[in-house]
Scaffold this motif. Structure first.
Motif, short mmCIF file in Angstrom:
data_model
loop_
_atom_site.label_atom_id
_atom_site.label_comp_id
_atom_site.label_asym_id
_atom_site.label_seq_id
_atom_site.Cartn_x
_atom_site.Cartn_y
_atom_site.Cartn_z
N SER A 26 11.52 -29.72 5.35
CA SER A 26 11.88 -28.34 5.00
C SER A 26 12.85 -28.36 3.82
O SER A 26 13.71 -29.23 3.73
CB SER A 26 12.51 -27.61 6.18
OG SER A 26 13.71 -28.24 6.57
N HIS A 32 13.16 -19.82 -1.30
CA HIS A 32 12.75 -19.48 0.07
C HIS A 32 12.58 -20.74 0.90
O HIS A 32 12.19 -21.78 0.36
CB HIS A 32 11.41 -18.72 0.05
CG HIS A 32 11.42 -17.54 -0.85
ND1 HIS A 32 12.16 -16.41 -0.60
CD2 HIS A 32 10.80 -17.32 -2.03
CE1 HIS A 32 11.99 -15.54 -1.57
NE2 HIS A 32 11.17 -16.07 -2.46
N VAL A 34 10.70 -23.33 2.95
CA VAL A 34 9.30 -23.73 3.00
C VAL A 34 9.24 -25.10 3.67
O VAL A 34 10.10 -25.95 3.44
CB VAL A 34 8.67 -23.79 1.59
CG1 VAL A 34 7.23 -24.29 1.64
CG2 VAL A 34 8.73 -22.43 0.91
N TRP A 35 8.19 -25.31 4.48
CA TRP A 35 7.96 -26.58 5.16
C TRP A 35 6.74 -27.24 4.53
O TRP A 35 5.73 -26.60 4.25
CB TRP A 35 7.74 -26.36 6.65
CG TRP A 35 9.01 -26.08 7.38
CD1 TRP A 35 9.71 -26.96 8.16
CD2 TRP A 35 9.74 -24.85 7.42
NE1 TRP A 35 10.84 -26.34 8.67
CE2 TRP A 35 10.88 -25.04 8.23
CE3 TRP A 35 9.56 -23.59 6.85
CZ2 TRP A 35 11.81 -24.05 8.49
CZ3 TRP A 35 10.48 -22.59 7.09
CH2 TRP A 35 11.60 -22.82 7.90
N GLY A 44 6.15 -20.91 5.13
CA GLY A 44 7.47 -20.48 4.68
C GLY A 44 7.65 -19.01 4.94
O GLY A 44 6.71 -18.32 5.36
#
Length: 120
Positions: A26, A32, A34-35, A44
């Motif tokens: 992550s 933002h 987001v993975w 995300g």
């Protein structure tokens, strides 16, 4: 600034993603959370004017009616939340499971001049 409700939504989403995708990396990407799996963006969320939007980069192929398709240029789909009570955790878990197996190669989209290939 996030409202109390927005913070609750984000906390529940983040907790569920971290539980379901422990192998994912992550990070903050384009401002933002987001993975990523193997460098490929999977899921995300971000704050919009009136909601929190949860987005799956390959969600258009999940065949989930609650996920709204993106612009059509890419394979994304999303859902918007205005209350933590709207989050169906079982649905979220199912989508996260699908995000592991249904992936389009966003990691290499620039190398391929905008062409998306499905990861097998």
């Amino acid at each position: 600034m996030q409202s109390v409700e927005d913070k609750q939504i984000c906390k529940l989403i983040m907790k569920t993603i971290n539980e379901q995708l422990p192998e994912a990396e992550s990070k903050i990407w384009h401002r933002h959370p987001v993975w990523f799996l193997n460098g490929n963006p999977i899921v995300g969320y971000n704050k919009l004017k009136d909601c929190i939007r949860l987005m799956f980069w390959s969600g258009a192929d999940f065949e989930e009616p609650d996920l709204k398709l993106g612009t059509g240029k890419f394979k994304d789909a999303s859902i918007r939340y205005t209350s933590v009570n709207q989050i169906q955790v079982d649905d979220l878990k199912r989508w996260l499971l699908k995000s592991k197996t249904i992936q389009w190669d966003y990691k290499n989209i620039y190398k391929k001049k905008g062409r998306l290939d499905q990861i097998q």
